[in-house]
Write a protein that holds these residues in place. Structure first.
Motif, short mmCIF file in Angstrom:
data_model
loop_
_atom_site.label_atom_id
_atom_site.label_comp_id
_atom_site.label_asym_id
_atom_site.label_seq_id
_atom_site.Cartn_x
_atom_site.Cartn_y
_atom_site.Cartn_z
N ALA A 261 29.83 -0.80 47.84
CA ALA A 261 29.20 0.20 48.69
C ALA A 261 29.56 1.62 48.23
O ALA A 261 28.70 2.51 48.19
N GLU A 262 30.83 1.83 47.90
CA GLU A 262 31.25 3.16 47.46
C GLU A 262 30.63 3.51 46.11
O GLU A 262 30.22 4.65 45.88
N LEU A 263 30.55 2.54 45.22
CA LEU A 263 29.89 2.78 43.94
C LEU A 263 28.42 3.14 44.16
O LEU A 263 27.91 4.09 43.56
N ALA A 264 27.75 2.39 45.03
CA ALA A 264 26.34 2.67 45.30
C ALA A 264 26.16 4.08 45.87
O ALA A 264 25.19 4.77 45.55
N LEU A 265 27.10 4.50 46.71
CA LEU A 265 27.02 5.84 47.30
C LEU A 265 27.12 6.91 46.22
O LEU A 265 26.37 7.89 46.22
N ASP A 266 28.03 6.72 45.27
CA ASP A 266 28.17 7.69 44.19
C ASP A 266 26.93 7.70 43.29
O ASP A 266 26.46 8.76 42.86
N LEU A 267 26.40 6.51 43.00
CA LEU A 267 25.18 6.45 42.19
C LEU A 267 24.02 7.12 42.91
O LEU A 267 23.20 7.82 42.30
N ALA A 268 23.95 6.93 44.21
CA ALA A 268 22.87 7.55 44.99
C ALA A 268 22.99 9.07 44.97
O ALA A 268 21.98 9.79 44.97
N GLY A 269 24.22 9.58 44.91
CA GLY A 269 24.41 11.03 44.84
C GLY A 269 23.83 11.61 43.56
O GLY A 269 23.18 12.65 43.58
N ILE A 270 24.03 10.92 42.46
CA ILE A 270 23.41 11.35 41.20
C ILE A 270 21.91 11.21 41.28
O ILE A 270 21.15 12.06 40.80
N ASP A 271 21.47 10.15 41.92
CA ASP A 271 20.04 9.91 42.08
C ASP A 271 19.36 11.08 42.78
O ASP A 271 18.31 11.57 42.38
#
Length: 281
Positions: A261-271
């Motif tokens: 979940a935390e990884l996905a949140l960081d990826l979404a921030g770049i997105d």
């Protein structure tokens, strides 16, 4: 279409491919009247070890067969015969990431991000079911199109390494193994985080972060060497992606992402910044 052999109830039609652990065939399932894929495991099993191996294999196959996710290959059946163990699964059309890379395909940053995001989602689901992959690598990520991955071979690494006498400890492929796997220590979901980080690094830069000459040198690099940030290979990459990848590739499992979940949140921030993940599907 002619039949080249049988395994279980399945009529083998043609060979799709072969690797160190097994051979994959297209096969006809007479019960459901459809083409499927059959993977046979090429392992030398001593007669006195056969019963224990069969039990382990079928247990792992049941765990894999219980996974239902759009980015995990569907397992239909598994069994053992006099000649080999086999897994029956959906027949996919496409190439795995290793084959695509060998053919010269280099994904855009957006494509690489999409692939990894979807594989991470599949792994998060598997981990929620208590299943750790242990051997995430390009050859185990089959691509249907350019951004639709299917994760293959859940449980296979554990089966083969238990058979080799390593128990439920070391598993994986050298370039993609986490340091704790190289050290033959127990692993958890964070080993899959590390391995997926290696895959993402390779997709973004075209190089493996721990590529060395000789197996011992590879193992030493996995345990001790700090890879160069991916932006040193590809200057247009967002520096935030460097931070994410370096965290995925931390030597200590405790310093990696604790969950997907935390990884996905960081990826979404770049997105959202639309720098490297522009045009998210």
């Amino acid at each position: 279409m002619p039949t080249i052999g049988h395994i279980g109830r399945y009529a083998l039609k043609y060979k799709i491919g072969a690797g160190g652990l097994g051979t994959v065939y297209a096969a006809h399932d007479p019960l459901l009247s459809r083409l499927i894929a059959i993977k046979t495991l090429n392992l030398e099993i001593a007669p006195e070890e056969r019963e224990a191996f069969n039990a382990l294999f079928l247990n792992e196959a049941r765990a894999a067969g219980g996974l239902s996710h759009p980015h995990i290959v569907t397992v239909f059946d598994a069994g053992v015969s006099d000649s080999s163990a086999y897994i029956a699964m959906e027949l996919l059309k496409g190439r795995d990431l290793r084959q695509l890379r060998q053919e010269g395909w280099r994904p855009t940053p957006a494509q690489a991000a999409t692939i990894v995001r979807r594989v991470a989602d599949a792994l998060a689901y598997a981990h929620s079911k208590g299943v750790i992959h242990r051997d995430i690598k390009p050859a185990n990520i089959f691509m249907v199109g350019r951004t639709q991955p299917r994760v293959l071979d859940f449980g296979i690494a554990r089966i083969t390494h238990q058979h080799d006498g390593a128990g439920d400890i070391a598993a994986g492929s050298p370039y993609y193994m986490a340091p704790e796997q190289v050290r033959q220590q127990p692993v958890d979901r964070r080993a899959d985080v590390f391995s997926l980080g290696v895959v993402l690094y390779e997709l973004l830069t075209g190089v493996r972060p721990f590529a060395r000459k000789g197996l011992n040198a590879v193992f030493d690099a996995v345990v001790n060497a700090e890879p160069a940030p991916p932006s040193t290979h590809r200057a247009e990459l967002d520096p935030e992606l460097d931070r994410i990848l370096m965290r995925m590739l931390q030597k200590s499992a405790a310093n990696r992402y604790p969950d997907w979940a935390e990884l996905a949140l960081d990826l979404a921030g770049i997105d959202r910044k639309a720098v490297v993940f522009c045009g998210r599907p």
